[in-house]
Enzyme design. Structure first.
Site, short mmCIF file in Angstrom:
data_model
loop_
_atom_site.label_atom_id
_atom_site.label_comp_id
_atom_site.label_asym_id
_atom_site.label_seq_id
_atom_site.Cartn_x
_atom_site.Cartn_y
_atom_site.Cartn_z
N HIS A 96 104.51 60.04 75.10
CA HIS A 96 104.30 60.40 73.69
C HIS A 96 103.63 59.24 72.95
O HIS A 96 104.08 58.80 71.89
CB HIS A 96 105.62 60.79 73.02
N GLU A 118 103.88 64.78 79.53
CA GLU A 118 103.60 65.76 78.48
C GLU A 118 102.14 66.20 78.39
O GLU A 118 101.82 67.15 77.66
CB GLU A 118 104.07 65.24 77.11
N ASP A 270 109.18 63.46 68.76
CA ASP A 270 108.55 62.64 69.81
C ASP A 270 107.07 62.41 69.54
O ASP A 270 106.51 61.40 69.96
CB ASP A 270 108.70 63.31 71.18
#
Length: 368
Positions: A96, A118, A270
């Site tokens: 993040h 992610e 996040d």
């Protein structure tokens, strides 16, 4: 390859980068696994289980970082870990970056290869390593929201599902992605009056088809959100722009439209948060108040249910970890363009455009 599993040191982070079963699979492929002492304890996995799976147990986090060619973990390195990361070392975890300049600068300085869960994509264009934790976070957001609506926790004293003769709570879910859909389903299952918003009409149509009857869809605009807030008991913020900073859908002024004792849960924290008033909180100190409205912005929500979360995460990450270990990160990324999208920082260069744009840093495409 030498692979390290350190113990997470972020506040109340009890997940671990791999289960003993995941370690056993990596060992079966001929890799050496080094697990920090008690790394899996918070998730319910003992050192003896990792040793039985073929791992070597090392006493300290420093030992793990110094030994491993690739580190597999759950959360981004925090400041005490920055100096442990070595040039050329592969870090495979949630980063993040776009919401954390000091972390970004530290990883650039380290010269490591930072592969962010992610932003890895599969052939369908979805985010396979984000999905399992998004499912957990979406469901947990309702569980936590319901808890903080209780009077002893500072809330209005509203039961999410109501009872016969008493209206249920109103829940507003901003964003109909994986987090939002799981939040809406969980809230609906508890009997709440749920509204889910998005800017994608096809997504809203899909939600209208699959959601229970107590879930309504609404196009996401500032006007529509402002109209909903005065009668909403619980707001779930679940907007995601992969790898980029989340937009602020609820401004400071809009918070004041809500009734005192209402609750806002920012699952997007996040990535910087989708409420203007949000700042990261922890499981040990999860909430703060703005105009009497309770704000919950824990940055590692799934860490509260580490056994479930670790199993779900390892299910998703293990095939990619095997590929990285078996082929080396360069060859693995050459063969899998979706995995290559996970490389955010490499040898001092930012290789993910949204991260570079977030901090006005030079961007170098990975292929260069």
């Amino acid at each position: 390859m030498k692979i390290g599993i350190p113990k997470e040191i972020k506040n109340n982070e009890n997940r671990v980068g791999a289960t003993p079963a995941g370690v056993k699979e990596l060992v079966k492929h001929g890799h050496e696994l080094f697990v920090q002492h008690t790394a899996g304890e918070g998730s319910g996995f003992a050192d003896e289980e990792y040793a039985a799976a073929g791992a070597t147990i090392l006493p300290t986090i420093e030992d793990v970082y110094a030994t491993a060619d690739m580190i597999i973990k759950v959360k981004e390195p925090i400041e005490p870990e920055y100096a442990l990361v070595r040039k050329g070392q592969v870090l495979f975890t949630y980063f993040h970056f776009a919401s954390d300049l000091p972390l970004t600068e530290a990883m650039i300085k380290s010269g490591a290869i930072c592969i962010a869960y992610e932003t890895v994509r599969d052939r369908q264009g979805t985010l396979p390593l984000l999905i399992p934790m998004s499912e957990v976070a979406g469901r947990m957001s309702i569980q936590e929201g319901a808890r903080f609506l209780e009077k002893p926790q500072g809330g209005r004293g509203v039961l999410l599902g109501g009872v016969p003769g008493v209206r249920p709570a109103k829940v507003l879910v901003l964003g109909a992605g994986v987090v939002g859909r799981n939040a809406a389903l969980m809230a609906a299952g508890l009997g709440a009056d749920v509204t889910i918003t998005d800017i994608s009409l096809p997504t809203l149509r899909h939600c209208a088809e699959i959601m229970p009857k107590n879930v309504k869809t609404l196009y996401s605009s500032q006007h529509n959100i402002e109209q909903e807030l005065p009668t909403t008991d619980l707001v779930i913020g679940s907007v995601l722009i992969p790898g980029a900073k989340a937009p602020h859908l609820v401004t400071r002024e809009m918070v004041s439209l809500m009734r005192p004792g209402s609750v806002m849960v920012d699952v997007a924290i996040d990535q910087g948060g989708c409420f203007e008033t949000s700042h990261p909180t922890t499981h040990s100190d999860p909430t703060f108040e703005i105009d009497g409205v309770i704000q919950y912005a824990v940055a590692n929500i799934p860490g509260a249910v580490p056994y479930t979360s670790t199993l779900a995460l390892t299910n998703a990450t293990l095939p990619y970890a095997l590929r990285l270990a078996d082929l080396g990160w360069k060859e693995a990324c050459k063969r899998d363009a979706g995995l290559a999208e996970g490389v955010n920082v490499e040898d001092g260069k930012v290789t993910f455009k949204a991260v570079a744009e977030a901090f006005d840093l030079p961007y170098t495409p990975l292929e260069l």
